[in-house]
Design a protein around this motif. Sequence first.
Motif, PDB file in Angstrom:
ATOM      1  N   GLY A 148       0.669  -1.206   0.026  1.00 40.71           N
ATOM      2  CA  GLY A 148      -0.079  -0.121  -0.076  1.00 40.71           C
ATOM      3  C   GLY A 148       0.846   1.189   0.006  1.00 40.71           C
ATOM      4  N   ALA A 149       2.053   1.240  -0.415  1.00 43.05           N
ATOM      5  CA  ALA A 149       3.026   2.478  -0.458  1.00 43.05           C
ATOM      6  C   ALA A 149       2.174   3.677  -1.461  1.00 43.05           C
ATOM      7  N   THR A 150       2.304   4.957  -0.941  1.00 42.10           N
ATOM      8  CA  THR A 150       1.613   6.108  -1.667  1.00 42.10           C
ATOM      9  C   THR A 150       2.712   7.168  -1.801  1.00 42.10           C
ATOM     10  N   ALA A 151       2.628   7.731  -2.947  1.00 40.22           N
ATOM     11  CA  ALA A 151       3.559   8.923  -3.180  1.00 40.22           C
ATOM     12  C   ALA A 151       3.005   9.989  -3.153  1.00 40.22           C
ATOM     13  N   GLY A 152       3.632  11.171  -2.600  1.00 34.46           N
ATOM     14  CA  GLY A 152       3.003  12.643  -2.375  1.00 34.46           C
ATOM     15  C   GLY A 152       3.208  13.277  -3.745  1.00 34.46           C
ATOM     16  N   LYS A 153       3.052  14.555  -3.800  1.00 37.03           N
ATOM     17  CA  LYS A 153       3.252  15.378  -4.857  1.00 37.03           C
ATOM     18  C   LYS A 153       4.603  15.189  -5.543  1.00 37.03           C
ATOM     19  N   GLY A 154       4.630  14.639  -6.855  1.00 37.57           N
ATOM     20  CA  GLY A 154       5.856  14.492  -7.700  1.00 37.57           C
ATOM     21  C   GLY A 154       5.684  13.147  -8.343  1.00 37.57           C
ATOM     22  N   GLN A 155       6.673  12.552  -8.866  1.00 36.68           N
ATOM     23  CA  GLN A 155       6.781  11.368  -9.739  1.00 36.68           C
ATOM     24  C   GLN A 155       7.807  10.412  -9.414  1.00 36.68           C
ATOM     25  N   THR A 171      10.826  12.630  -8.232  1.00 37.63           N
ATOM     26  CA  THR A 171      10.880  14.222  -8.016  1.00 37.63           C
ATOM     27  C   THR A 171       9.738  14.208  -6.794  1.00 37.63           C
ATOM     28  N   PHE A 172       9.462  13.318  -6.062  1.00 42.37           N
ATOM     29  CA  PHE A 172       8.501  13.290  -5.171  1.00 42.37           C
ATOM     30  C   PHE A 172       8.977  14.044  -3.502  1.00 42.37           C
ATOM     31  N   THR A 173       8.059  14.395  -2.809  1.00 47.72           N
ATOM     32  CA  THR A 173       8.386  15.213  -1.636  1.00 47.72           C
ATOM     33  C   THR A 173       7.973  14.322  -0.394  1.00 47.72           C
ATOM     34  N   LYS A 174       7.218  13.452  -0.341  1.00 43.83           N
ATOM     35  CA  LYS A 174       6.391  12.513   0.475  1.00 43.83           C
ATOM     36  C   LYS A 174       6.314  11.338   0.126  1.00 43.83           C
ATOM     37  N   ILE A 175       6.561  10.362   1.039  1.00 41.35           N
ATOM     38  CA  ILE A 175       6.329   9.004   0.555  1.00 41.35           C
ATOM     39  C   ILE A 175       5.552   8.339   1.840  1.00 41.35           C
ATOM     40  N   GLY A 176       4.469   7.953   1.781  1.00 35.32           N
ATOM     41  CA  GLY A 176       3.762   7.403   2.777  1.00 35.32           C
ATOM     42  C   GLY A 176       3.439   8.202   4.077  1.00 35.32           C
ATOM     43  N   GLY A 177       3.600   9.566   3.726  1.00 30.89           N
ATOM     44  CA  GLY A 177       3.112  10.353   4.980  1.00 30.89           C
ATOM     45  C   GLY A 177       4.611  10.887   5.447  1.00 30.89           C
ATOM     46  N   LEU A 178       5.658  10.263   5.169  1.00 33.68           N
ATOM     47  CA  LEU A 178       6.927  10.911   5.455  1.00 33.68           C
ATOM     48  C   LEU A 178       7.697  11.712   4.575  1.00 33.68           C
ATOM     49  N   ASN A 179       8.173  12.864   4.994  1.00 38.12           N
ATOM     50  CA  ASN A 179       8.866  14.161   4.310  1.00 38.12           C
ATOM     51  C   ASN A 179      10.365  13.226   3.408  1.00 38.12           C
ATOM     52  N   ARG A 180      10.277  12.761   2.112  1.00 38.73           N
ATOM     53  CA  ARG A 180      11.384  12.324   1.725  1.00 38.73           C
ATOM     54  C   ARG A 180      11.480  12.969   0.391  1.00 38.73           C
TER      55      ARG A 180
END
Length: 420
Positions: A148-155, A171-180
């Motif tokens: 169930g991994a989810t990516a925030g804004k970005g690719q 180019t993402f800034t979040k993964i699963g709610g963590l800032n990455r």
Amino acid sequence: MSTKRRRLIAIVVLLLAVAGAGPAAAGVGQRGVVSEKPAAWTPNVLDGTVNAMAVVGSTVVVGGDFTKVADSSGSIKYKRRYVFAFELGTGRVLDAAPDLDGPVEALAAAPDGHGVFVAGRFARVNGQARTGLVEVDAASGTTVAGFGATAGKGQIRSLAANGAWLYLGGTFTKIGGLNRVGLARVDAFTGAADAALDLKLARRDRGLVKVERVAVSGDGTKLAAVGAFDSAQGQRRTQVVVADLAPAPRLAGWSSDAYAGRCNTLYDSYLRGVDLAPDGTWLAVTATGGMSGPTRMCDSVARFETAGSGDHKPVWVNRTGGNTLWTVAITGAAVYVGGHMQWMDNPKGHKSKGPGAVERPGIAALDPATGAALAWNPTHSRGVGVGVLVPCAAGLLVGSDTDRLGGEYHGRIGLLPPAG
């Protein structure tokens, strides 16, 4: 299937791989250079570009922005939008395929020996919301419910799977709610983001951080990533970064200023590919750049050792004379590179064949010790170029936007089997 059962299966699969009886992990070693003669049985992709391939058991999964596929003879055609699978050894196109609403950018085999991770510019898979990342069964195309991994804004632009972890670059800034920012890893069974790996990639000009490619050594000890960044955890890291993964993930003391020099200023990063030797002791990096010269790192492939701290100089550099190299794959017997180059061994060429240059259209193999081009020269039609090289037990899978490999028609995919 429960997560616990999938983990147990994965342990068996990984033990078999170590013993040489199962699917190969990242960083596939090969004893010799593959043949220049392509296998005749691979299917053909009829439009678009192949962006990624992954081998899951006896199945090859192919991803890109294509919509049409044909069998090896070209007589049977299939509608396959963005992803399809075929049987290794026969080329038989499998009936089932995931239903995606956008192109695929990256693929990686899951550790259970059945699934494949798919990343790209999509928001729905098989009628369900899955933004940019999903795991599907390689043979049936059905969605794997437990991941169930989810990516925030970005690719997400790149994937690398090793053991219990899936590594993501983009180019993402979040993964699963963590800032990455641009680089992360998640549990390969649940998709939960890992808090332990955070390299804090950044750019001094505050531009978009972008990881073009991420690679993990076959033994799981090293990670390397290339892209648009110039620092990690506040330390200088110009377009390339290395991390130690065992016993716990941490930024390595390794650095290199080799890519601090100027190439075409239109590029936010001119690095395009990276791979690690199976044992993690060295890496190779490919570049674009639109400029050439015997001291520039633009449009080149270079080897670096990973041991030690501080600034590392390249062991060797092979330059194309001004043509892009998109991808690199290290097997031990050779360093394979793909792109839209015309020549290798061409440090004095300027979109021309300089002294000592050898013709290597689209694909080449280099000596791992010296970097010099090997005599191997199957040739590949150039186009945008060869962007996918996947070593496997069956040889070397090749993916691109064109349709000539080894002097034969092979629509956007081909396989060069072991020599002999």
